[in-house]
Write a protein that holds these residues in place. Structure first.
Motif, short mmCIF file in Angstrom:
data_model
loop_
_atom_site.label_atom_id
_atom_site.label_comp_id
_atom_site.label_asym_id
_atom_site.label_seq_id
_atom_site.Cartn_x
_atom_site.Cartn_y
_atom_site.Cartn_z
N MET A 1 -2.67 15.14 -1.02
CA MET A 1 -3.17 13.81 -1.38
C MET A 1 -4.22 13.94 -2.47
O MET A 1 -5.02 14.88 -2.48
N LEU A 2 -4.25 12.94 -3.38
CA LEU A 2 -5.19 13.00 -4.50
C LEU A 2 -6.61 12.73 -4.04
O LEU A 2 -7.56 13.40 -4.45
N SER A 47 4.84 3.23 -5.50
CA SER A 47 3.42 3.22 -5.87
C SER A 47 2.54 2.57 -4.81
O SER A 47 1.44 3.07 -4.52
N LEU A 50 2.19 4.89 -1.88
CA LEU A 50 1.30 5.99 -2.24
C LEU A 50 -0.15 5.52 -2.29
O LEU A 50 -1.07 6.25 -1.87
N TYR A 51 -0.38 4.32 -2.77
CA TYR A 51 -1.73 3.78 -2.87
C TYR A 51 -2.39 3.68 -1.48
O TYR A 51 -3.57 3.99 -1.33
N GLY A 54 -0.93 7.73 0.49
CA GLY A 54 -1.22 8.97 -0.21
C GLY A 54 -0.22 10.10 -0.06
O GLY A 54 -0.49 11.21 -0.50
N HIS A 56 3.62 11.96 -0.50
CA HIS A 56 4.72 12.01 -1.46
C HIS A 56 6.09 12.29 -0.85
O HIS A 56 7.08 12.28 -1.56
N GLU A 173 -9.64 6.74 -9.69
CA GLU A 173 -8.39 6.37 -10.36
C GLU A 173 -8.53 6.47 -11.88
O GLU A 173 -7.61 6.92 -12.57
N GLU A 176 -8.12 9.91 -13.08
CA GLU A 176 -6.72 10.33 -13.12
C GLU A 176 -5.99 9.70 -14.30
O GLU A 176 -5.14 10.34 -14.94
N ASN A 256 1.26 13.49 -11.38
CA ASN A 256 1.92 13.67 -10.08
C ASN A 256 1.51 12.61 -9.07
O ASN A 256 2.20 12.40 -8.07
N GLU A 257 0.40 11.96 -9.31
CA GLU A 257 -0.07 10.90 -8.41
C GLU A 257 0.30 9.52 -8.92
O GLU A 257 -0.25 8.51 -8.47
N ASN A 258 1.24 9.45 -9.87
CA ASN A 258 1.82 8.21 -10.38
C ASN A 258 0.95 7.46 -11.39
O ASN A 258 1.35 6.38 -11.85
#
Length: 470
Positions: A1-2, A47, A50-51, A54, A56, A173, A176, A256-258
């Motif tokens: 996770m980011l 997305s 993932l938001y 977290g 994948h 964010e 990133e 990688n975290e979109n």
């Protein structure tokens, strides 16, 4: 996770609070076969899933109960056959712990029981508009809603909640997105280095994709790489670049975290603009910079778009391409012959951030509504007031589309404002677009990746291209 676990816990808490009540279903993506089941496209997580979670891995679904506060991650554990081919992966239980789901995890089969119970209790069940057919089938199985009706029956309350949360970017964010912009800089400067007679559009596009992938990323959308800049989505062909033409490159990286970048540059093949090209190019530069100068919290992006249209109209009048009263011309949409799209769009985990949730929710609000009837204006993706933490694209352009010019001339569309005889001289011109990603700050704005600004002023472009050749 980011991000750390607490980030996702807080995001889900705020989601529950905004939605208020009911069962919230957030679908992760599944693998998508390219030509047979075992040969899949590169996996890309949804997305919004993932938001809020977290994770994948494919085949996951998150449930957030806005009434009880329970949060559960649904997914099937892998078996030994998967391990043989793909190696060990984090278990669903471990993933639920990583993102702080307070109710742990359950196998996918249990999802049906939970949703059935909520329906029987006449509770609200919230879901976002689906965009993949396998998700549509899951929804049909869960809620017995035909795929043709699912977008219309998606939860407006959930859509608005997700938009409100994802629109304002946190410092994590933004960092990133700066990383995505730095990769985008490498892509665009490589394209400028390759902008030489004889190099094919397709070759340049392949190099751009390789740069994105070499940093662990994909391109944030299908790259637009073309000498036909008048085509909004001009995808690369095998055509070699020709001396004296304009080369438009619209591309970006997705981490990688979109998180995405999206820039456009238009370069002269051979390294120098003709005077005719420079005249048009400088109008686009000035429109781009006008938008930058007024971008700050509270500014309505609709107004910025039309300020740009007025400037463009005045400058095209100076070149003899337009005439008449500027306000009347813009009100009539005459400028849209040259600018048939909006000034920009929201950016984030999607290159057109959250566009799948419905542009009227993402780019507009109760104060500013879209105009879906006027050509050009109907293509605005963004019109609402800016807030600190928004990321938007600033992307004016001027395009000479031969078929559109012929049609408007034949039908007399906006003939009182358009000098068609002069415009005829530009029908082989192509198109120019300049695009940058802009973060709205407390007192103005800044470029994303501002330490790696891709050259865009005409003199800077020529100087950069000359330095490459030396």
């Amino acid at each position: 996770m980011l991000f750390k676990k607490e980030t996702y816990v807080e995001r889900r808490r705020r989601l529950r609070e905004i939605v208020g009540d009911g069962l919230i279903i957030l679908f992760g993506n599944n693998d998508a076969p390219m030509n047979y089941p075992a040969n899949a496209y590169k996996f890309r997580q949804d997305s919004s899933f993932l938001y809020f979670f977290g994770q994948h891995r494919d085949g996951l679904v998150g449930i957030v109960d806005a009434d009880t506060g329970r949060e559960t991650l649904y997914g099937n554990e892998i078996d030994i056959e998967d391990i043989v081919w793909y190696g060990s992966v984090t278990s669903v239980k471990e993933m639920a712990e990583e993102c702080g789901c307070n109710d742990g995890c359950e196998p996918l089969s249990r999802l049906y029981d939970v949703v059935d119970q909520a329906v029987k209790q006449k509770r609200r069940v919230h879901f976002l508009p689906p965009y993949r057919h396998d998700t549509m089938i899951q929804l049909q199985d869960l809620l017995h809603i035909h795929p043709a009706e699912q977008r219309a029956k998606a939860s407006v309350d959930l859509i608005k909640a997700v938009v409100s949360l994802r629109s304002v970017k946190s410092a994590e964010e933004i960092a990133e997105m700066d990383r995505a912009a730095a990769i985008g800089y490498k892509m665009h400067t490589a394209a400028m280095q390759l902008c030489r007679p004889g190099v094919t559009e397709q070759y340049i596009c392949g190099v751009l994709s390789g740069i994105a992938q070499s940093y662990g990323c994909i391109t944030s959308f299908q790259s637009i790489v073309t000498q036909h800049g008048e085509i909004m989505h001009g995808y690369p062909s095998t055509a070699p670049l020709q001396e004296g033409r304009l080369f438009l490159c619209d591309c970006g990286a997705e981490t990688n975290e979109n998180y995405c970048s999206d820039n456009t540059r238009t370069s002269p093949v051979g390294g120098r603009f003709t005077q005719k090209q420079r005249d048009i190019y400088n109008i686009v530069v000035d429109c781009h910079d006008l938008a930058l100068s007024v971008t700050r919290p509270g500014t309505r992006w609709w107004d910025v778009h039309f300020d740009v249209c007025r400037l463009m109209t005045n400058r095209l009048k100076d070149l003899g391409l337009m005439r008449g009263d500027t306000e009347e011309a813009v009100r009539a949409g005459a400028h849209a012959l040259f600018l048939p799209h909006g000034l920009g769009h929201m950016m984030g985990m999607d290159v057109h951030d959250m566009e799948g949730l419905g542009q009227t929710y993402v780019g507009f609000d109760d104060e500013t509504r879209p105009n879906l009837t006027q050509f050009g204006t109907n293509a605005l993706r963004m019109g609402r007031r800016l807030e600190e933490g928004f990321v938007v694209t600033d992307e004016p352009g001027i395009y000479f589309i031969p078929q559109l010019i012929d049609l408007w001339r034949k039908e007399g569309t906006n003939a009182e404002f358009l000098c068609f005889d002069k415009i005829e001289e530009y029908k082989d011109f192509g198109g120019i677009r300049i695009e940058d990603d802009v973060l709205v700050t407390a007192d103005g704005c800044r470029f994303l990746g501002d330490n790696n600004l891709i050259p865009y002023k005409a003199d800077d472009v020529e100087a950069y291209m000359a330095s490459i050749e030396q």
